[in-house]
Design an enzyme around this catalytic site. Structure first.
Site, PDB file in Angstrom:
ATOM      1  N   GLY A 114      70.385  50.200  -6.046  1.00 46.18           N
ATOM      2  CA  GLY A 114      69.398  50.535  -7.082  1.00 46.18           C
ATOM      3  C   GLY A 114      68.030  50.864  -6.519  1.00 46.18           C
ATOM      4  O   GLY A 114      67.013  50.710  -7.198  1.00 46.18           O
ATOM      5  N   LYS A 115      67.950  51.340  -5.257  1.00 48.10           N
ATOM      6  CA  LYS A 115      66.637  51.529  -4.627  1.00 48.10           C
ATOM      7  C   LYS A 115      66.170  52.979  -4.632  1.00 48.10           C
ATOM      8  O   LYS A 115      64.973  53.244  -4.722  1.00 48.10           O
ATOM      9  CB  LYS A 115      66.675  50.991  -3.191  1.00 48.10           C
ATOM     10  CG  LYS A 115      66.881  49.468  -3.135  1.00 48.10           C
ATOM     11  CD  LYS A 115      67.072  48.970  -1.715  1.00 48.10           C
ATOM     12  CE  LYS A 115      67.312  47.467  -1.683  1.00 48.10           C
ATOM     13  NZ  LYS A 115      67.634  46.981  -0.343  1.00 48.10           N
ATOM     14  N   VAL A 116      67.089  53.918  -4.448  1.00 46.37           N
ATOM     15  CA  VAL A 116      66.660  55.332  -4.449  1.00 46.37           C
ATOM     16  C   VAL A 116      67.537  56.165  -5.376  1.00 46.37           C
ATOM     17  O   VAL A 116      68.745  55.957  -5.466  1.00 46.37           O
ATOM     18  CB  VAL A 116      66.676  55.968  -3.022  1.00 46.37           C
ATOM     19  CG1 VAL A 116      65.675  55.328  -2.108  1.00 46.37           C
ATOM     20  CG2 VAL A 116      68.055  55.950  -2.406  1.00 46.37           C
TER      21      VAL A 116
END
Ligand SMILES: NC(=O)c1ccc[n+]([C@@H]2O[C@H](COP(=O)([O-])OP(=O)(O)OC[C@H]3O[C@@H](n4cnc5c(N)ncnc54)[C@H](O)[C@@H]3O)[C@@H](O)[C@H]2O)c1
Length: 354
Positions: free
Chosen positions: A309-311
């Site tokens: 869920g970071k990029v």
């Protein structure tokens, strides 16, 4: 050692002195020179392998600069500035092409602050007698030499800056700001990222701050002073998360991997924990020589980072290349394209009371 050198000399050996090694200095790449980089990068786009990925990464970085909502976080690891890349980043800061920096201490202290104090990096070779280098107080980074005695002055200067501050916890961002203030008064070379970022209010975070020249200065300071400066790494994480929360959208430009890469990616999760809502990094580019097979963070792909869920996946590109070759091309391309012109400076250091 003196006697041994004298007897070696009498026996006909060539005995070298420090000055014999520390002759030619590393010259920094200048993205403002009229290299025809735009057409090279565009032609690379019709090729394959690293040429095409570098071309796409360069266009994504230009897109980050053209996107009025996007703040750019630059992540730096590896021995980049000693290799001649310092002025690439200096020009990016000066021309409003970066809004926050996450780095290793080696780059910001041992290499940038060090050159700000007037010291240099020298052209060397790995085909050398390292025992002789050690005896002459010359440190080696692959094909680059550094004067260890100069580095000791850099360590001491950090200690002196700490001595001059009220004893309390500081984020690395705040302490590096004080190093910028010091350079503003004392710099012998003003082309420094620490100094330019201080003046442009671009925060620099070094999450593992003691793992470099700064650490040597700080331990001396802590032994000297009962009440002393400490570095608060959790505060760094909070502050970088606050940068993420203040920015509408974010783009990561990562050179190398390591701690800076993870720190800057994790702020998405941190912002989610603090606010219950967040946006992934909208763009992300990484130039690295590490690959994903060992499961290590440095070579983990941006596609993988999406699973955490970071990029976001739309504007991401991995470039498998050595940074001294690829980064100047990418930065020069964006400089020439000019999307940075008229970009609103974010001045993120204003988010913080100190
Ligand atoms: N590098 C130095 O000379 C040096 C000196 C003093 C202290 N340190 C400290 O050691 C720690 C780790 O530092 P680090 O960032 O040098 O090492 P690192 O090995 O952790 O580098 C991180 C990643 O970046 C990639 N990388 C490094 N250089 C690259 C390049 N030129 N091109 C493409 N990819 C590259 C590597 O493959 C690695 O996966 C930091 O805390 C730093 O302050 C390093």
């Amino acid at each position: 050692m003196k006697t041994m050198s004298a007897s070696k000399e009498r026996a006909g050996y060539v005995v070298r002195k420090k000055g014999d090694y520390l002759r030619e200095t590393i010259q920094h790449f200048d993205i403002k020179k009229k290299h025809d980089v735009v057409s090279i990068i565009e032609d690379y786009g019709a090729m394959a392998f690293s040429a095409r990925s570098l071309s796409r990464a360069s266009r994504i970085y230009d897109q980050m600069l053209a996107d009025a909502d996007c703040s750019v976080i630059l992540c730096l690891a590896g021995s980049l500035f000693s290799a001649g890349l310092k002025n690439v980043v200096y020009d990016m800061v000066e021309h409003n092409m970066v809004d926050a920096i996450v780095s290793t201490g080696a780059i910001m202290v041992d290499q940038d602050f060090f050159e700000g104090l007037g010291f240099k990096h020298y052209l060397g070779t790995s085909m050398v007698d390292d025992d002789e280098l050690q005896k002459l107080h010359i440190d080696r980074i692959y094909d680059t030499y550094i004067d260890e005695d100069d580095l000791r002055i850099c360590d001491e200067t950090v200690g002196k800056i700490a001595d001059s501050l009220p004893p309390r916890p500081y984020s690395s961002r705040e302490f590096i700001g004080e190093m910028g203030r010091y350079l503003d008064e004392h710099a012998k070379n003003r082309e420094s990222v620490v100094l330019a970022s201080y003046k442009k209010e671009v925060p620099i975070f070094v999450p593992a701050f003691s793992d470099c020249s700064a650490g040597f200065g700080l331990i001396e300071h802590q032994l000297r002073r009962k009440e002393h400066v400490t570095i608060d790494s959790a505060r760094d994480f909070l502050e970088l998360t606050q940068v993420k929360m203040a920015a509408k959208e974010t783009g990561l430009l990562m050179i190398g991997g390591g701690v800076p890469k993870n720190f800057a990616q994790d702020v998405v999760v941190a912002a989610d924990i603090l606010t219950g809502k967040t946006r992934m990094h909208k763009y992300a580019v990484q130039i690295t020589v590490a690959d994903e097979r060992d499961g290590g963070l440095s070579g983990s792909t941006l596609k993988e980072a999406h699973s955490w869920g970071k990029v976001d996946l739309g504007g991401t590109q991995m470039v498998y290349a050595e940074a001294a070759v690829a980064f100047p091309l990418l930065a020069s391309y964006a400089y020439r394209k000019g999307s940075w012109k008229g970009r609103e400076p974010r001045k993120f250091t204003r988010l913080f009371p100190h």
